[in-house]
Design a protein around this motif. Sequence first.
Motif, short mmCIF file in Angstrom:
data_model
loop_
_atom_site.label_atom_id
_atom_site.label_comp_id
_atom_site.label_asym_id
_atom_site.label_seq_id
_atom_site.Cartn_x
_atom_site.Cartn_y
_atom_site.Cartn_z
N GLU A 78 0.80 -11.34 -5.52
CA GLU A 78 0.15 -10.04 -5.33
C GLU A 78 0.84 -9.23 -4.25
OE1 GLU A 78 -1.99 -9.07 -7.52
OE2 GLU A 78 -1.84 -11.04 -8.45
N GLY A 79 1.34 -9.92 -3.22
CA GLY A 79 2.06 -9.22 -2.17
C GLY A 79 3.34 -8.59 -2.67
N ALA A 80 4.05 -9.31 -3.53
CA ALA A 80 5.28 -8.76 -4.12
C ALA A 80 4.97 -7.55 -4.99
CB ALA A 80 5.99 -9.84 -4.93
N LEU A 81 3.90 -7.64 -5.76
CA LEU A 81 3.51 -6.53 -6.62
C LEU A 81 3.14 -5.30 -5.79
CD1 LEU A 81 3.29 -6.15 -9.71
CD2 LEU A 81 0.83 -6.51 -9.46
N PHE A 82 2.44 -5.53 -4.66
CA PHE A 82 2.09 -4.40 -3.80
C PHE A 82 3.33 -3.80 -3.14
CE2 PHE A 82 0.73 -2.71 0.41
CZ PHE A 82 0.10 -1.58 -0.07
N LYS A 83 4.31 -4.66 -2.82
CA LYS A 83 5.55 -4.12 -2.26
C LYS A 83 6.20 -3.15 -3.25
CE LYS A 83 10.00 -5.27 -0.21
NZ LYS A 83 11.00 -6.29 0.16
N TRP A 84 6.28 -3.54 -4.50
CA TRP A 84 6.82 -2.67 -5.55
C TRP A 84 5.99 -1.39 -5.65
CZ3 TRP A 84 10.99 -1.91 -8.37
CH2 TRP A 84 10.94 -1.33 -9.62
N PHE A 85 4.68 -1.54 -5.64
CA PHE A 85 3.77 -0.40 -5.78
C PHE A 85 3.94 0.59 -4.64
CE2 PHE A 85 -0.23 1.65 -4.65
CZ PHE A 85 -0.58 2.27 -5.83
N LYS A 86 3.95 0.09 -3.39
CA LYS A 86 3.97 1.04 -2.26
C LYS A 86 5.28 1.82 -2.21
CE LYS A 86 5.43 -2.39 1.21
NZ LYS A 86 5.00 -3.22 2.34
N ASP A 98 2.47 -11.87 -16.83
CA ASP A 98 1.42 -10.97 -16.34
C ASP A 98 1.96 -10.12 -15.19
OD1 ASP A 98 -0.44 -11.92 -18.16
OD2 ASP A 98 -1.21 -13.45 -16.80
N PHE A 99 2.74 -10.74 -14.32
CA PHE A 99 3.38 -9.99 -13.24
C PHE A 99 4.27 -8.91 -13.83
CE2 PHE A 99 6.84 -9.13 -10.31
CZ PHE A 99 6.22 -9.02 -9.08
N TYR A 100 5.06 -9.28 -14.83
CA TYR A 100 5.96 -8.31 -15.45
C TYR A 100 5.19 -7.12 -16.02
CZ TYR A 100 8.89 -5.88 -18.73
OH TYR A 100 9.55 -4.86 -19.40
N ALA A 101 4.08 -7.40 -16.66
CA ALA A 101 3.31 -6.32 -17.29
C ALA A 101 2.90 -5.27 -16.27
CB ALA A 101 2.09 -6.89 -18.00
N LYS A 102 2.45 -5.71 -15.09
CA LYS A 102 2.04 -4.75 -14.05
C LYS A 102 3.26 -4.10 -13.40
CE LYS A 102 -2.38 -6.93 -12.89
NZ LYS A 102 -3.18 -7.61 -11.85
N PHE A 103 4.29 -4.89 -13.15
CA PHE A 103 5.54 -4.39 -12.56
C PHE A 103 6.10 -3.25 -13.41
CE2 PHE A 103 10.12 -4.63 -11.69
CZ PHE A 103 10.19 -4.92 -10.33
N ASP A 104 6.12 -3.48 -14.71
CA ASP A 104 6.65 -2.49 -15.65
C ASP A 104 5.73 -1.28 -15.77
OD1 ASP A 104 8.70 -1.78 -17.61
OD2 ASP A 104 7.14 -2.09 -19.11
N PRO A 129 -6.20 -9.11 0.16
CA PRO A 129 -4.82 -8.86 0.57
C PRO A 129 -3.96 -8.38 -0.60
CG PRO A 129 -5.60 -10.90 1.53
CD PRO A 129 -6.67 -10.44 0.57
N ALA A 130 -3.22 -7.30 -0.37
CA ALA A 130 -2.30 -6.70 -1.34
C ALA A 130 -3.02 -6.04 -2.52
CB ALA A 130 -1.28 -7.71 -1.85
N GLU A 131 -4.33 -5.90 -2.47
CA GLU A 131 -5.04 -5.19 -3.53
C GLU A 131 -4.87 -3.69 -3.33
OE1 GLU A 131 -9.57 -4.76 -5.43
OE2 GLU A 131 -9.21 -6.08 -3.70
N PHE A 132 -4.69 -2.98 -4.42
CA PHE A 132 -4.54 -1.53 -4.34
C PHE A 132 -5.31 -0.87 -5.47
CE2 PHE A 132 -0.92 -3.21 -6.74
CZ PHE A 132 -0.95 -2.46 -7.90
N LYS A 133 -5.75 0.34 -5.23
CA LYS A 133 -6.44 1.16 -6.22
C LYS A 133 -5.93 2.59 -6.09
CE LYS A 133 -10.78 -1.50 -5.70
NZ LYS A 133 -10.98 -1.96 -7.09
N PHE A 134 -5.89 3.31 -7.22
CA PHE A 134 -5.50 4.71 -7.11
C PHE A 134 -6.33 5.58 -8.04
CE2 PHE A 134 -2.57 2.56 -9.94
CZ PHE A 134 -2.21 3.46 -10.95
N PHE A 135 -6.52 6.81 -7.61
CA PHE A 135 -7.50 7.71 -8.19
C PHE A 135 -6.91 9.10 -8.40
CE2 PHE A 135 -9.32 4.66 -5.25
CZ PHE A 135 -10.35 4.09 -5.96
N THR A 136 -7.53 9.84 -9.34
CA THR A 136 -7.20 11.25 -9.51
C THR A 136 -8.11 12.08 -8.62
OG1 THR A 136 -6.48 10.98 -11.80
CG2 THR A 136 -7.10 13.19 -11.11
N VAL A 137 -7.49 13.02 -7.91
CA VAL A 137 -8.23 13.95 -7.05
C VAL A 137 -7.96 15.36 -7.54
CG1 VAL A 137 -8.48 14.84 -4.70
CG2 VAL A 137 -8.10 12.39 -5.06
#
Length: 757
Positions: free
Chosen positions: A573-581, A626-632, A747-755
Amino acid sequence: MLDFLFKKEVSASETINNFYSAIKKLYPNDSISAERKDYLKGLMDKYGYLPYPHIKALEELSDAEVLYALESKWENEGVFENGRFEFSKTSVLARNKVKDSSWLQKEGHNIKLVNLAGLGNGNINEECGHFMDWLRQLLILPTGNHENGIFNTTMYLIPFHPREFGCAYLPTASCVSPNLEDKTIFEKTGLNADEQVKMFIQMVQLAGHPVIYDILPQTGRFSKIVLTTPECARWFDINALILELSKNVDKHTETLQDKYSKEDLNVVSDIYKKAIKGEGYGDLSEHYQNIYNELDALLKDTKIFLSNSMLERTIQDKLHKKAKNIINKVSGNIHNKKMTEAEINNQGEIIQALISEGMWPAPGGAWCSAGVPIFDKMSEGASYPIFKHYNFNGEDVTHFANLDCQTPYYFVCLESGKYNNDVVKFFVEYMKSLQKEYNFDGFRVDHIDHVVDEVSECDGIPISYRAPRKVLGALNSTMKEEIPYFATLAEYMLWDNYYKEYHQDMGFDLLWGNDIISQSYKNPEAIAEDNLRLSNYNTSSNYTTPLSIMKTYNNQDGEFEAIDRYPAQLGREGALFKWFKYKFIPGGKFAQRPIMHVDGDESFTNGGIEAVIGSEISMKRDKDYDFYAKFDAIDRFVKNNSVITDGEANIIRQDDDGFVAWHIQKEGLKNSILVIANYNSPTEKFTVEENGNQITEVKEGTEVFDKTIELSCDYSIVSEFRFDGTDYIEEKFVAATNSMTFGKIMPAEFKFFTVIK
């Protein structure tokens, strides 16, 4: 057989069509079921690439399926129709009439590091990757979004030359490593390893992907470059140095006669002379060792003087002539004509002849060494010379040295500071010919940290073996003058923030950055500060083109022991958040920044890039689909969202416990994106100070609780994006709000929203 393809003038389209026709006979479409064709065509039509990690493509796809699916990529680029290629320009940048290098800097653009040798299935055996494995990588390489100004993922190829000492960055020749040759392709088409790599690069570019290549301002110790052009290197005559040092041993031994007996001094003197020659002498008693150490200290200045003197231009001219004579004699070049690398057929024999005469190219040294390397002695067994290295203050930095097996180019006469213009011209011309041979769209220039700081310059005059700024500036200006869209990436990790020097003085478009070495500290606020620093530089600069600094998820440095920072250490999850941020913290108009990652990252491969850079073996890959699916999905979301690619992120709040919120806005749009996250990783390595010593420890991230974020009344949060297994899908709220409370964020959880404003 298609031997004639690269032997006479034929059009680019004719060449690739003849080749493609031959391999289609090997891997025909009629071997694919109708069901599989529909499945593959559906995915290619939807995404423009096959959304697989490389390991899945290796394990699932037949060679025929790879070619069948790839045709969709080429069709989308308008270069392939009815089973044939038709095009006027190979490079996607040339076809799109791109006039500058800004394509490489664009926010949302991906740069993927690929090692051709590593593309085979290392989970089965170590046999290096070959042509059809390479095409699998091309098939899965994500496309871009032309509407948002994003080209397809750039393929960044590390050196594919034959190598020595188990390192891709120590080439023995300029050709392609014969280990990369696909024997089946050769037997069917006649294309050898060099021609197969050229054909592959052409297919990559026709599929819409730019290609950049790792180039080196140095070469292997006795590479064919050194053997065909001895004057491009500095040389030591080790035999002559040993002779002179031996004379000085006796001289300095005499100065110790008041402290030690003549007999003891004679014994140690003989031992020291043997040590210089690499002859073994066994363990010394404490008494003899003390004498030996004193004698060694007395000889330090002599060794420095002798090595410095030998590397002066007048002596180098003589040694260049000596090296040429040896090389010509052993190679049978009786007319002393300028030889090509292809004419060097007995490289090993030539090297042994040079060594027997004491002729060794002068090496590099440490990252902080200055001046010339100082010959100390031969290794035990006399296999190779051992050097000491000193920095600009004269301090011994030999313990940092790891580059004594490379040969830097002789760009500067260090004794005078004068440029060796013939070698500078040779280097630039060599790189021009390399680009022309493979049609690269850009270069990444290796090993050019510290070229303008006190380590390598004094009052603007070069003082180290590293490539000087003037040389790098000449390279960049030449390449860009010939090819307007040509882009260059400098391996500069931002020590002391020499933006102007690398950008304006040397002409680089993109800097390597420090995201890997600083992985532990690059939280969202730090990334936003990096963006701001770059934006401030670009807005205050009067230079014609902007500078960009790469955002790095992973690169080839992280697994090195001295750095030891890479995504897998953060947990899944930390690696995925690194990609995300890095994807979701854009810097705005004046801080456009692409992102780089490494082949294998997409399926959360926990390590292996260091191994495949060292040896020509295929990478062992993890299979976290599963990691790939989110990464992509994260990557696709960003490319298709102009709020991110053209917008700017501002940190609303970052708390010490890990809570962070940021807002991404694009000028002129009412819609924007709000992100909240826990920037702690499940696990992470940190360097901490304890009792005056720096130690590394692994820390576990913690949850954050009861956090409320409140926007001004002008803004309404109207929806959240949730992952449905394939994409991030927008889910509308029943009622809009300008405030949200989060009970617990892992840890490493993220959420994003439309404003909406």
